[in-house]
Design a protein around this motif. Structure first.
Motif, PDB file in Angstrom:
ATOM      1  N   PRO A   9       0.828  -1.206   0.000  1.00 36.64           N
ATOM      2  CA  PRO A   9       0.000   0.000   0.000  1.00 36.64           C
ATOM      3  C   PRO A   9       0.865   1.260   0.000  1.00 36.64           C
ATOM      4  O   PRO A   9       2.091   1.173   0.121  1.00 36.64           O
ATOM      5  N   SER A  10       0.232   2.387  -0.078  1.00 38.74           N
ATOM      6  CA  SER A  10       0.964   3.651  -0.078  1.00 38.74           C
ATOM      7  C   SER A  10       1.303   4.112   1.333  1.00 38.74           C
ATOM      8  O   SER A  10       2.100   5.031   1.519  1.00 38.74           O
ATOM      9  N   GLU A  11       0.691   3.472   2.345  1.00 38.46           N
ATOM     10  CA  GLU A  11       0.972   3.753   3.753  1.00 38.46           C
ATOM     11  C   GLU A  11       1.092   2.427   4.501  1.00 38.46           C
ATOM     12  O   GLU A  11       0.344   1.492   4.230  1.00 38.46           O
ATOM     13  N   GLN A  80       0.016   9.079  16.940  1.00 35.10           N
ATOM     14  CA  GLN A  80       0.764   9.682  15.851  1.00 35.10           C
ATOM     15  C   GLN A  80       2.150   9.048  15.744  1.00 35.10           C
ATOM     16  O   GLN A  80       2.776   8.721  16.741  1.00 35.10           O
ATOM     17  N   CYS A  81       2.615   8.882  14.517  1.00 33.95           N
ATOM     18  CA  CYS A  81       3.935   8.288  14.285  1.00 33.95           C
ATOM     19  C   CYS A  81       4.648   9.084  13.189  1.00 33.95           C
ATOM     20  O   CYS A  81       4.058   9.399  12.146  1.00 33.95           O
ATOM     21  N   LYS A  82       5.922   9.400  13.434  1.00 32.93           N
ATOM     22  CA  LYS A  82       6.712  10.168  12.477  1.00 32.93           C
ATOM     23  C   LYS A  82       7.672   9.282  11.674  1.00 32.93           C
ATOM     24  O   LYS A  82       8.449   9.795  10.870  1.00 32.93           O
ATOM     25  N   ASP A  83       7.634   7.981  11.899  1.00 34.71           N
ATOM     26  CA  ASP A  83       8.532   7.082  11.174  1.00 34.71           C
ATOM     27  C   ASP A  83       8.164   7.039   9.698  1.00 34.71           C
ATOM     28  O   ASP A  83       6.994   7.146   9.325  1.00 34.71           O
ATOM     29  N   LYS A  84       9.178   6.829   8.869  1.00 37.24           N
ATOM     30  CA  LYS A  84       8.968   6.737   7.424  1.00 37.24           C
ATOM     31  C   LYS A  84       9.847   5.646   6.831  1.00 37.24           C
ATOM     32  O   LYS A  84      10.867   5.267   7.417  1.00 37.24           O
ATOM     33  N   PHE A  85       9.422   5.154   5.673  1.00 37.34           N
ATOM     34  CA  PHE A  85      10.187   4.159   4.933  1.00 37.34           C
ATOM     35  C   PHE A  85      10.522   4.717   3.553  1.00 37.34           C
ATOM     36  O   PHE A  85       9.780   5.537   2.997  1.00 37.34           O
ATOM     37  N   ILE A 113      20.094   6.294 -12.691  1.00 38.75           N
ATOM     38  CA  ILE A 113      18.765   6.696 -12.223  1.00 38.75           C
ATOM     39  C   ILE A 113      18.347   5.788 -11.067  1.00 38.75           C
ATOM     40  O   ILE A 113      18.286   4.562 -11.217  1.00 38.75           O
ATOM     41  N   VAL A 114      18.096   6.396  -9.932  1.00 39.18           N
ATOM     42  CA  VAL A 114      17.628   5.667  -8.748  1.00 39.18           C
ATOM     43  C   VAL A 114      16.241   6.185  -8.393  1.00 39.18           C
ATOM     44  O   VAL A 114      16.061   7.365  -8.096  1.00 39.18           O
ATOM     45  N   ASN A 115      15.274   5.304  -8.470  1.00 40.67           N
ATOM     46  CA  ASN A 115      13.908   5.703  -8.151  1.00 40.67           C
ATOM     47  C   ASN A 115      13.678   5.544  -6.655  1.00 40.67           C
ATOM     48  O   ASN A 115      14.089   4.554  -6.052  1.00 40.67           O
ATOM     49  N   GLU A 116      12.999   6.522  -6.032  1.00 42.56           N
ATOM     50  CA  GLU A 116      12.746   6.482  -4.590  1.00 42.56           C
ATOM     51  C   GLU A 116      11.267   6.752  -4.305  1.00 42.56           C
ATOM     52  O   GLU A 116      10.680   7.672  -4.869  1.00 42.56           O
ATOM     53  N   VAL A 117      10.724   5.931  -3.441  1.00 42.34           N
ATOM     54  CA  VAL A 117       9.325   6.084  -3.026  1.00 42.34           C
ATOM     55  C   VAL A 117       9.276   6.107  -1.496  1.00 42.34           C
ATOM     56  O   VAL A 117       9.806   5.216  -0.836  1.00 42.34           O
ATOM     57  N   LYS A 118       8.630   7.148  -0.945  1.00 43.22           N
ATOM     58  CA  LYS A 118       8.525   7.285   0.506  1.00 43.22           C
ATOM     59  C   LYS A 118       7.158   6.791   0.989  1.00 43.22           C
ATOM     60  O   LYS A 118       6.133   7.049   0.360  1.00 43.22           O
ATOM     61  N   LEU A 119       7.187   6.086   2.112  1.00 44.48           N
ATOM     62  CA  LEU A 119       5.960   5.559   2.727  1.00 44.48           C
ATOM     63  C   LEU A 119       5.914   6.010   4.178  1.00 44.48           C
ATOM     64  O   LEU A 119       6.896   5.861   4.904  1.00 44.48           O
ATOM     65  N   ARG A 120       4.784   6.532   4.600  1.00 41.90           N
ATOM     66  CA  ARG A 120       4.672   6.917   6.008  1.00 41.90           C
ATOM     67  C   ARG A 120       4.021   5.804   6.819  1.00 41.90           C
ATOM     68  O   ARG A 120       3.324   4.935   6.275  1.00 41.90           O
ATOM     69  N   VAL A 121       4.235   5.856   8.129  1.00 44.17           N
ATOM     70  CA  VAL A 121       3.740   4.827   9.046  1.00 44.17           C
ATOM     71  C   VAL A 121       2.529   5.353   9.802  1.00 44.17           C
ATOM     72  O   VAL A 121       2.510   6.496  10.264  1.00 44.17           O
ATOM     73  N   ILE A 122       1.528   4.501   9.919  1.00 47.80           N
ATOM     74  CA  ILE A 122       0.310   4.845  10.656  1.00 47.80           C
ATOM     75  C   ILE A 122       0.029   3.746  11.671  1.00 47.80           C
ATOM     76  O   ILE A 122       0.067   2.561  11.340  1.00 47.80           O
ATOM     77  N   TYR A 123      -0.254   4.145  12.917  1.00 48.89           N
ATOM     78  CA  TYR A 123      -0.660   3.193  13.945  1.00 48.89           C
ATOM     79  C   TYR A 123      -2.186   3.158  14.005  1.00 48.89           C
ATOM     80  O   TYR A 123      -2.846   4.194  14.013  1.00 48.89           O
ATOM     81  N   ILE A 124      -2.734   1.956  14.079  1.00 45.83           N
ATOM     82  CA  ILE A 124      -4.174   1.790  14.235  1.00 45.83           C
ATOM     83  C   ILE A 124      -4.431   0.943  15.483  1.00 45.83           C
ATOM     84  O   ILE A 124      -3.624   0.080  15.830  1.00 45.83           O
ATOM     85  N   PRO A 125      -5.532   1.175  16.205  1.00 41.87           N
ATOM     86  CA  PRO A 125      -5.821   0.396  17.417  1.00 41.87           C
ATOM     87  C   PRO A 125      -5.957  -1.086  17.085  1.00 41.87           C
ATOM     88  O   PRO A 125      -6.634  -1.464  16.135  1.00 41.87           O
ATOM     89  N   ALA A 126      -5.286  -1.924  17.873  1.00 40.70           N
ATOM     90  CA  ALA A 126      -5.365  -3.372  17.649  1.00 40.70           C
ATOM     91  C   ALA A 126      -6.732  -3.910  18.020  1.00 40.70           C
ATOM     92  O   ALA A 126      -7.244  -4.835  17.395  1.00 40.70           O
ATOM     93  N   ASN A 127      -7.346  -3.324  19.064  1.00 42.88           N
ATOM     94  CA  ASN A 127      -8.665  -3.766  19.508  1.00 42.88           C
ATOM     95  C   ASN A 127      -9.601  -2.567  19.536  1.00 42.88           C
ATOM     96  O   ASN A 127      -9.735  -1.896  20.561  1.00 42.88           O
ATOM     97  N   PRO A 128     -10.233  -2.262  18.431  1.00 44.24           N
ATOM     98  CA  PRO A 128     -11.137  -1.111  18.404  1.00 44.24           C
ATOM     99  C   PRO A 128     -12.283  -1.302  19.366  1.00 44.24           C
ATOM    100  O   PRO A 128     -12.708  -2.433  19.623  1.00 44.24           O
ATOM    101  N   PRO A 129     -12.817  -0.214  19.959  1.00 41.14           N
ATOM    102  CA  PRO A 129     -13.933  -0.330  20.914  1.00 41.14           C
ATOM    103  C   PRO A 129     -15.157  -0.930  20.257  1.00 41.14           C
ATOM    104  O   PRO A 129     -15.447  -0.667  19.092  1.00 41.14           O
ATOM    105  N   SER A 130     -15.845  -1.756  21.017  1.00 45.26           N
ATOM    106  CA  SER A 130     -17.053  -2.392  20.503  1.00 45.26           C
ATOM    107  C   SER A 130     -18.166  -1.373  20.417  1.00 45.26           C
ATOM    108  O   SER A 130     -18.160  -0.356  21.105  1.00 45.26           O
ATOM    109  N   PRO A 131     -19.147  -1.612  19.553  1.00 45.26           N
ATOM    110  CA  PRO A 131     -20.276  -0.666  19.423  1.00 45.26           C
ATOM    111  C   PRO A 131     -20.990  -0.466  20.736  1.00 45.26           C
ATOM    112  O   PRO A 131     -21.105  -1.371  21.558  1.00 45.26           O
ATOM    113  N   VAL A 132     -21.468   0.759  20.968  1.00 45.72           N
ATOM    114  CA  VAL A 132     -22.188   1.067  22.200  1.00 45.72           C
ATOM    115  C   VAL A 132     -23.487   0.292  22.236  1.00 45.72           C
ATOM    116  O   VAL A 132     -24.241   0.290  21.254  1.00 45.72           O
TER     117      VAL A 132
END
Length: 228
Positions: A9-11, A80-85, A113-132
């Motif tokens: 993916p792009s992220e 929030q995460c500032k890490d990049k690939f 010619i060296v092609n470079e593609v940057k990817l940012r890192v996103i953290y998502i909750p491992a256990n999202p809250p259940s519906p109310v």
């Protein structure tokens, strides 16, 4: 995305959970007729393990790369995460293998010619809250009809047990009169219970499930007051 390799993916999204590793994968697609060498870099090399972190993608082929995030020992203040690939890629000779990959291959010299593609890192909750849970207007969880029936039926049974115990201990006319009065109150409560149930069903049809929990609780409180 990218002139040499199509990267998905792009992220990079990692499920975040304290003290647990998590992984995500990306696909490097070579849509050309040439061999393409690649190398994956990150701004936080101690936090991530990339396998493979370098290699060759054959013509019209796909290479899967797995990125593993090491466990966090301390909770994050936010997600929030500032890490990049960075994925670097270059055209390589046809005989190039993974063992032939060197850092010098990705240096921009002699017009390479060296092609470079940057990817940012996103953290998502491992256990999202259940519906109310569905509740009344004030947010109280709705009491199920089965639980309501159990509560309403348990009160007459308690009265019956009390009558049985009193019948065994009291034999005077005063005691029998008191028992008779309690029996009448029990019968009246049963009738009131049926009436309240009918009103509850009507209320459900008129206002929907949202108000059903509050009405059911009203029935329980009414029954409690009748018996005690």
């Amino acid at each position: 995305m990218g002139d040499f390799l199509y990267i998905q993916p792009s992220e990079l999204k990692f499920p975040y959970e304290l003290r647990k590793q998590s992984s995500c994968s990306m696909q490097l697609t070579n849509k050309t007729d040439q061999h393409i060498a690649f190398k994956v870099k990150t701004t936080s090399p101690k936090r991530y393990c990339v396998r493979p972190n370098a290699g060759v993608v054959l013509p019209n082929s796909v290479c899967n790369v797995t990125v593993t995030m090491q466990a966090h020992k301390e909770a994050l203040a936010d997600m929030q995460c500032k890490d990049k690939f960075l994925v670097q890629s270059v055209f390589a000779p046809g005989a190039t293998t993974n063992k032939d990959i060197t850092p010098e291959m990705f240096n921009r010299k002699d017009g390479k010619i060296v092609n470079e593609v940057k990817l940012r890192v996103i953290y998502i909750p491992a256990n999202p809250p259940s519906p109310v849970p569905e509740g009344d207007e004030e947010g109280s969880p709705r009491t199920s009809s089965v639980e309501d029936d159990n509560k309403m039926s348990s009160l007459p049974e308690a009265v019956t047990r009390l009558l049985d115990e009193s019948n065994g201990k009291l034999s005077s006319s005063e005691a029998r009169s008191m028992i008779s009065k309690m029996t009448e109150e029990k019968d009246s409560a049963i009738q009131q219970n049926k009436k309240l149930q009918e009103e509850l069903e009507l209320l459900k049809r008129q206002t929907g499930k949202t108000r059903a929990g509050g009405a059911a609780m009203f029935v329980v409180l009414a029954m409690f007051r009748l018996f005690w």
